[in-house]
Design a protein around this motif. Structure first.
Motif, PDB file in Angstrom:
ATOM      1  N   GLU A 184       3.440   3.427  -1.796  1.00 50.57           N
ATOM      2  CA  GLU A 184       4.039   3.567  -3.323  1.00 50.57           C
ATOM      3  C   GLU A 184       5.463   3.573  -3.333  1.00 50.57           C
ATOM      4  O   GLU A 184       6.139   2.883  -4.058  1.00 50.57           O
ATOM      5  CB  GLU A 184       3.611   4.905  -3.930  1.00 50.57           C
ATOM      6  N   SER A 222       0.794  -1.077   0.038  1.00 51.09           N
ATOM      7  CA  SER A 222      -0.088  -0.108   0.135  1.00 51.09           C
ATOM      8  C   SER A 222       0.905   1.293  -0.026  1.00 51.09           C
ATOM      9  O   SER A 222       0.346   2.332  -0.329  1.00 51.09           O
ATOM     10  CB  SER A 222      -0.933  -0.055   1.283  1.00 51.09           C
ATOM     11  N   THR A 258      -5.521  -1.279  -3.957  1.00 51.51           N
ATOM     12  CA  THR A 258      -4.907  -0.010  -4.414  1.00 51.51           C
ATOM     13  C   THR A 258      -3.496  -0.868  -4.480  1.00 51.51           C
ATOM     14  O   THR A 258      -2.787  -0.476  -5.305  1.00 51.51           O
ATOM     15  CB  THR A 258      -4.835   0.999  -3.285  1.00 51.51           C
ATOM     16  N   PHE A 291      -2.964  -2.440  -7.709  1.00 49.53           N
ATOM     17  CA  PHE A 291      -2.779  -1.293  -8.685  1.00 49.53           C
ATOM     18  C   PHE A 291      -1.311  -0.786  -8.763  1.00 49.53           C
ATOM     19  O   PHE A 291      -0.922  -0.752  -9.993  1.00 49.53           O
ATOM     20  CB  PHE A 291      -3.850  -0.047  -8.732  1.00 49.53           C
ATOM     21  N   ASP A 327      -6.890  -0.315   0.841  1.00 40.10           N
ATOM     22  CA  ASP A 327      -5.372   0.127   0.461  1.00 40.10           C
ATOM     23  C   ASP A 327      -4.474  -1.226   0.113  1.00 40.10           C
ATOM     24  O   ASP A 327      -3.684  -0.998  -0.889  1.00 40.10           O
ATOM     25  CB  ASP A 327      -4.672   1.000   1.495  1.00 40.10           C
TER      26      ASP A 327
END
Length: 266
Positions: free
Chosen positions: A73, A71, A123, A126, A119
């Motif tokens: 980046e 989660s 996410t 992603f 998240d």
């Protein structure tokens, strides 16, 4: 044809495959990593459990094992930089990381716990796909296998954050399959059901406490909702991943494959 011949054909193409497995040092992720390594794949895994990572490094000394929260980046970027350097490219991403999330009535859920579940479980997929796709394109194609759940096709009372994340994984999978197919990148989701292990035991325990029944009663309730009346071993999920990455899975994309004994409802 012998059993060995069948297995060899099904797993053709795995030797030398460069694979990232998120949350790969424990649970289903470890089972996946071990299965792929047994067929000659080269691995880079991330996890947040330092103890599990240390054990993984001992068991698989040729693999990269690095701490990364999917989660985050920055941590994802650092991990993929290291994975690319270690593997010399990428052929497959196993988007496995996720958490159980909170159990409770929707009006009682902590918004922070909701966000954390989304998240990591959605996410995070992603963020990893975002970094993996350019590497897969550079390799001339490849595969992404994303971990959803039986909760990604059934509503799941008192587990709304988890179910929402897993439904989201299905949407992400189908969208990426369409977007990336022309680049020869196959994208599929696996939907495990009631998988054997400590995580499922915790889910059953929490659900039993939420509904005021015993652990044994709640376990029986779960099993009675499965047509085959049994839990799924982690290894069965791992062999499905291997199949999707192998030459036998070369024309499978955009699919949501349930490995669950036919969960009828949750």
């Amino acid at each position: 044809m012998s059993d060995a011949d069948v297995a060899g054909n099904l797993n053709a193409g795995l030797a030398g495959l460069r694979v990232v497995v998120t949350a790969g040092a424990g649970g289903i992720g470890l089972a996946i990593a071990a299965e792929l390594a047994a067929h000659g794949a080269r691995l880079a895994v991330c996890d947040v459990d330092e103890g599990a990572l240390a054990a993984f490094r001992k068991a698989f000394p040729d693999a990269l094992a690095q701490r990364a929260d999917v989660s985050d980046e920055g941590e994802v970027d650092a991990f993929f930089d290291a994975a690319g350097a270690h593997l010399g490219g990428l052929d497959a991403l196993i988007n496995n990381a996720g958490i159980a999330g909170p159990t409770g009535a929707v009006e009682d859920l902590d918004p922070a716990a909701w966000r954390r579940c989304i998240d990591i479980g959605l996410t995070g997929q992603f963020l990893c796909a975002r970094r993996a796709v350019p590497m897969l394109k550079a390799a001339g194609g490849g595969a992404i296998v994303s971990m959803s759940s039986a909760a990604g096709k059934h509503g799941y009372a008192y587990r709304t954050p988890y179910s929402a994340a897993k439904f989201g994984v299905i949407g992400l999978t189908q969208s990426l399959a369409k977007e990336l197919g022309p680049a020869n990148i196959r994208v599929n989701a696996i939907l495990p059901g009631i998988v054997e292990g400590p995580r499922m035991e915790g889910v059953i325990r929490d659900r039993a406490a939420q509904t005021g029944v015993s652990y044994a009663e709640m376990e029986a309730t779960y099993l009675n909702r499965i047509s085959l009346r049994r839990m799924v071993p982690q290894h069965d999920v791992a062999t499905t991943v291997a199949f999707l990455l192998s030459r036998a899975g070369a024309n499978i994309s955009g699919q949501s494959l349930a490995v669950d004994g036919n969960v009828e409802t949750l």
